[in-house]
Design an enzyme around this catalytic site. Sequence first.
Site, mmCIF file in Angstrom:
data_model
loop_
_atom_site.group_PDB
_atom_site.id
_atom_site.type_symbol
_atom_site.label_atom_id
_atom_site.label_comp_id
_atom_site.label_asym_id
_atom_site.label_seq_id
_atom_site.Cartn_x
_atom_site.Cartn_y
_atom_site.Cartn_z
ATOM 1 N N ASP A 131 76.066 109.607 -26.725
ATOM 2 C CA ASP A 131 75.849 108.219 -26.338
ATOM 3 C C ASP A 131 75.767 107.299 -27.556
ATOM 4 O OD1 ASP A 131 75.672 109.044 -23.692
ATOM 5 O OD2 ASP A 131 73.492 109.283 -23.795
ATOM 6 N N LYS A 132 76.031 106.032 -27.309
ATOM 7 C CA LYS A 132 75.971 105.018 -28.365
ATOM 8 C C LYS A 132 74.635 105.052 -29.107
ATOM 9 C CE LYS A 132 75.799 99.977 -28.968
ATOM 10 N NZ LYS A 132 75.893 98.655 -28.276
#
Length: 226
Positions: free
Chosen positions: A47-48
Site C-alpha cells: 500500500d501507499k
Amino acid sequence: IDKPAGMVVHPACGHFTGTLVHGLLYLFQNLPGATEDVRPGLVHRIDKATSGLLVVARTPAAQAVLVRALAEREVGREYLALCLGVLTGGGTIDEPIGRHRTQRTKMTVRGDGREAITHYRIEQRYRAHTLLRVQLETGRTHQIRVHLAHIGYPIVGDPLYGGRRRLPAGASPTVIDALAQFCRQALHAARLSFEHPSNGRELSFEAPIPTDFRDLLATLAAEAQS
C-alpha cells in the site's frame, strides 16, 4: 526495492504520475510489460502508506517464475505492525477476505471471500500498544490491515480500518503528540525471501524501520519504562 511510505506503487485512479512504476520505467525501459501494462515488472505490491520491501522482475522469465512462486506460497514476507491494544500472545487468523459490499474502497472478512491466512507473533508490548511481527501465507488486498482490525487490534494510524483515531487512556502528552504526528498506518514490510528465478539460490533481504516509525516506537518504549 525498499519503498518509502507515501509512494504509490503503480498508476491508478487519482495517481497518474510519480509512482514507483514511473521511476522504474525511467531507469529500466525494458521491464516486462512496459508497453502495454500499468504494472510492468511487478510481482506484488504494498500500500501507499506502507513502507518496506517488494520485488520487481527485470525480465519476463523472472517475472513468470516469481509470480508462480508467490502463488505457491514460496515467497517469505514478514511485516512489522504496531497495533492499538495489548495482545497476550501470537496466533493465526484464517478468515476469507472479499470486497466490502457497500464501501467499495474497503476489503472485509466475508464468508464468500478468498482464502486469507495471516500468522502473527508478539515482538514488543507497550502500555497500550503491541508491536507484531506478521507473516503472510496468502496475499489478499489489505490483508494484514483487515485481519488485525477484525480481531480487534487495528493498526495504529490506519484511516480505513482503524476507525476514528483513538488515544489510549492515561497516555502522556509526549505519547499523544507522537501518535498525532504519525500520519500513516504503522506497517512496514521488513523481510522478504525467495529463490533466485535463474539459479535457485535462496535470497533474503531486510529493510530497516523508517525513522518516523522508529521514533514512535522509541516514544512508546520510554513511556512503558517510566
